[in-house]
Design a protein around this motif. Structure first.
Motif, PDB file in Angstrom:
ATOM      1  N   ASP A  48      63.898  51.047  15.790  1.00  0.00           N
ATOM      2  CA  ASP A  48      63.217  50.750  14.526  1.00  0.00           C
ATOM      3  C   ASP A  48      62.071  49.771  14.730  1.00  0.00           C
ATOM      4  O   ASP A  48      60.975  49.953  14.186  1.00  0.00           O
ATOM      5  CB  ASP A  48      64.220  50.200  13.503  1.00  0.00           C
ATOM      6  CG  ASP A  48      65.169  51.272  12.985  1.00  0.00           C
ATOM      7  OD1 ASP A  48      64.848  52.472  13.116  1.00  0.00           O
ATOM      8  OD2 ASP A  48      66.229  50.906  12.450  1.00  0.00           O
ATOM      9  N   GLY A  57      59.357  51.547  16.868  1.00  0.00           N
ATOM     10  CA  GLY A  57      58.889  52.703  16.106  1.00  0.00           C
ATOM     11  C   GLY A  57      57.902  52.299  15.031  1.00  0.00           C
ATOM     12  O   GLY A  57      56.829  52.901  14.879  1.00  0.00           O
ATOM     13  N   HIS A  58      58.242  51.236  14.282  1.00  0.00           N
ATOM     14  CA  HIS A  58      57.330  50.738  13.245  1.00  0.00           C
ATOM     15  C   HIS A  58      56.085  50.111  13.865  1.00  0.00           C
ATOM     16  O   HIS A  58      54.972  50.305  13.369  1.00  0.00           O
ATOM     17  CB  HIS A  58      58.043  49.726  12.350  1.00  0.00           C
ATOM     18  CG  HIS A  58      58.997  50.354  11.382  1.00  0.00           C
ATOM     19  ND1 HIS A  58      58.590  51.189  10.359  1.00  0.00           N
ATOM     20  CD2 HIS A  58      60.349  50.276  11.281  1.00  0.00           C
ATOM     21  CE1 HIS A  58      59.638  51.602   9.678  1.00  0.00           C
ATOM     22  NE2 HIS A  58      60.721  51.064  10.221  1.00  0.00           N
ATOM     23  N   GLY A  61      54.067  53.174  15.375  1.00  0.00           N
ATOM     24  CA  GLY A  61      53.950  54.405  14.602  1.00  0.00           C
ATOM     25  C   GLY A  61      54.660  55.593  15.221  1.00  0.00           C
ATOM     26  O   GLY A  61      54.212  56.728  15.081  1.00  0.00           O
ATOM     27  N   GLU A 115      57.634  58.048  15.122  1.00  0.00           N
ATOM     28  CA  GLU A 115      58.632  58.496  14.149  1.00  0.00           C
ATOM     29  C   GLU A 115      59.898  59.035  14.794  1.00  0.00           C
ATOM     30  O   GLU A 115      60.978  58.933  14.225  1.00  0.00           O
ATOM     31  CB  GLU A 115      58.030  59.592  13.258  1.00  0.00           C
ATOM     32  CG  GLU A 115      56.892  59.103  12.387  1.00  0.00           C
ATOM     33  CD  GLU A 115      56.344  60.194  11.480  1.00  0.00           C
ATOM     34  OE1 GLU A 115      57.028  61.227  11.293  1.00  0.00           O
ATOM     35  OE2 GLU A 115      55.242  60.000  10.954  1.00  0.00           O
ATOM     36  N   GLU A 116      59.765  59.623  15.984  1.00  0.00           N
ATOM     37  CA  GLU A 116      60.890  60.324  16.580  1.00  0.00           C
ATOM     38  C   GLU A 116      61.096  59.905  18.031  1.00  0.00           C
ATOM     39  O   GLU A 116      60.128  59.726  18.769  1.00  0.00           O
ATOM     40  CB  GLU A 116      60.624  61.836  16.510  1.00  0.00           C
ATOM     41  CG  GLU A 116      61.834  62.701  16.596  1.00  0.00           C
ATOM     42  CD  GLU A 116      61.515  64.139  16.246  1.00  0.00           C
ATOM     43  OE1 GLU A 116      61.682  64.516  15.063  1.00  0.00           O
ATOM     44  OE2 GLU A 116      61.075  64.873  17.153  1.00  0.00           O
ATOM     45  N   ARG A 147      65.338  59.191  14.549  1.00  0.00           N
ATOM     46  CA  ARG A 147      64.124  58.879  13.818  1.00  0.00           C
ATOM     47  C   ARG A 147      64.060  57.383  13.540  1.00  0.00           C
ATOM     48  O   ARG A 147      65.097  56.736  13.345  1.00  0.00           O
ATOM     49  CB  ARG A 147      64.084  59.654  12.505  1.00  0.00           C
ATOM     50  CG  ARG A 147      63.899  61.167  12.696  1.00  0.00           C
ATOM     51  CD  ARG A 147      63.635  61.881  11.394  1.00  0.00           C
ATOM     52  NE  ARG A 147      62.439  61.428  10.704  1.00  0.00           N
ATOM     53  CZ  ARG A 147      61.203  61.825  11.012  1.00  0.00           C
ATOM     54  NH1 ARG A 147      61.011  62.668  12.010  1.00  0.00           N
ATOM     55  NH2 ARG A 147      60.173  61.389  10.323  1.00  0.00           N
ATOM     56  N   THR A 148      62.859  56.858  13.562  1.00  0.00           N
ATOM     57  CA  THR A 148      62.662  55.456  13.203  1.00  0.00           C
ATOM     58  C   THR A 148      63.041  55.282  11.727  1.00  0.00           C
ATOM     59  O   THR A 148      62.622  56.077  10.885  1.00  0.00           O
ATOM     60  CB  THR A 148      61.198  55.047  13.431  1.00  0.00           C
ATOM     61  OG1 THR A 148      60.900  55.203  14.822  1.00  0.00           O
ATOM     62  CG2 THR A 148      60.945  53.622  12.991  1.00  0.00           C
ATOM     63  N   GLY A 187      63.215  54.567   7.956  1.00  0.00           N
ATOM     64  CA  GLY A 187      62.216  54.438   6.914  1.00  0.00           C
ATOM     65  C   GLY A 187      60.950  55.244   7.162  1.00  0.00           C
ATOM     66  O   GLY A 187      60.011  55.160   6.374  1.00  0.00           O
ATOM     67  N   MET A 188      60.907  56.047   8.250  1.00  0.00           N
ATOM     68  CA  MET A 188      59.689  56.832   8.520  1.00  0.00           C
ATOM     69  C   MET A 188      59.974  58.309   8.308  1.00  0.00           C
ATOM     70  O   MET A 188      61.070  58.778   8.424  1.00  0.00           O
ATOM     71  CB  MET A 188      59.212  56.605   9.961  1.00  0.00           C
ATOM     72  CG  MET A 188      58.742  55.179  10.200  1.00  0.00           C
ATOM     73  SD  MET A 188      58.036  54.944  11.839  1.00  0.00           S
ATOM     74  CE  MET A 188      56.364  55.462  11.560  1.00  0.00           C
TER      75      MET A 188
END
Length: 198
Positions: free
Chosen positions: A57, A60-61, A64, A66-67, A194-195, A197-198
């Motif tokens: 997370d 990822g944030h 950017g 997402e996966e 997946r990250t 919240g994305m």
């Protein structure tokens, strides 16, 4: 003998020395270089983390992504491994996401390993820069010729028993470890995350 790789020693960005070294490897494929490390350009950034789920997370944030493709590497997953001169028994969880470069997050599990050496110093974060190569043996020979020994290696993590990686003792000169990665023809199935919240 300590060998520091410099642009002066390799001339023309390293390609001339790489060509000479490859010709001396008994017919092994030539590996082209774009910088001071003779095996090639950086394609992966390796980061050691204490909690893979949180790190997915966080990074990822931040970047950017997402996966993530997630794996559990152990002795069953990589049937041949070494840590130094000894048979390896290391294991880790890892997640790979993004590209150009790819981000690899590693949570060390069983050791000893170069990951544990790093975390036992109280460190996490940037650990290594990975270079994708066509021939791991050729990369090992080139790096050995430049004075960099293999510290940890494994082979056979691909679906067909191919694929391998080797880490080198470059930290003393570059401030970071360099890894050569021979990608298997077909990877084993990953768990996709997946990250949040994305």
């Amino acid at each position: 003998m300590k060998a520091t790789i410099t642009a002066r020693e390799f001339g023309d960005g390293g390609n001339d020395a790489t060509s000479r070294a490859a010709k001396d490897l008994g017919g092994l494929p030539e590996v082209h270089s774009a910088g001071p490390v003779p095996i090639g350009s950086v394609g992966q950034v390796g980061i050691l983390v204490s909690d893979l789920d949180e790190a997915i997370d966080l990074y990822g944030h931040a970047f950017g992504i997402e996966e993530w493709n997630c794996y559990h590497y152990d002795q069953e997953f990589m049937p041949w491994s070494r840590f130094g001169a000894e048979e390896g028994a290391f294991a880790m969880r890892l997640a790979m996401g993004g590209s150009n470069p790819q981000i690899e997050l590693i949570q060390p599990l069983a050791g000893p390993s170069i990951y544990h050496e790093f975390t036992e110093q109280g460190r996490t974060g940037l650990h290594h820069l990975g270079v994708f190569v066509d021939n791991l043996d050729a990369a090992i020979a080139l790096m050995g010729g430049a004075g960099y020994r293999v510290t940890q290696t494994a082979r056979g993590y691909g679906q067909g028993g191919d694929g391998g990686f080797a880490y080198f003792d470059t930290d003393r000169d570059l401030g970071v470890v360099v890894e050569a990665i021979e990608i298997p023809a077909t990877r084993r199935p990953a768990t996709v995350r997946r990250t949040g919240g994305m």
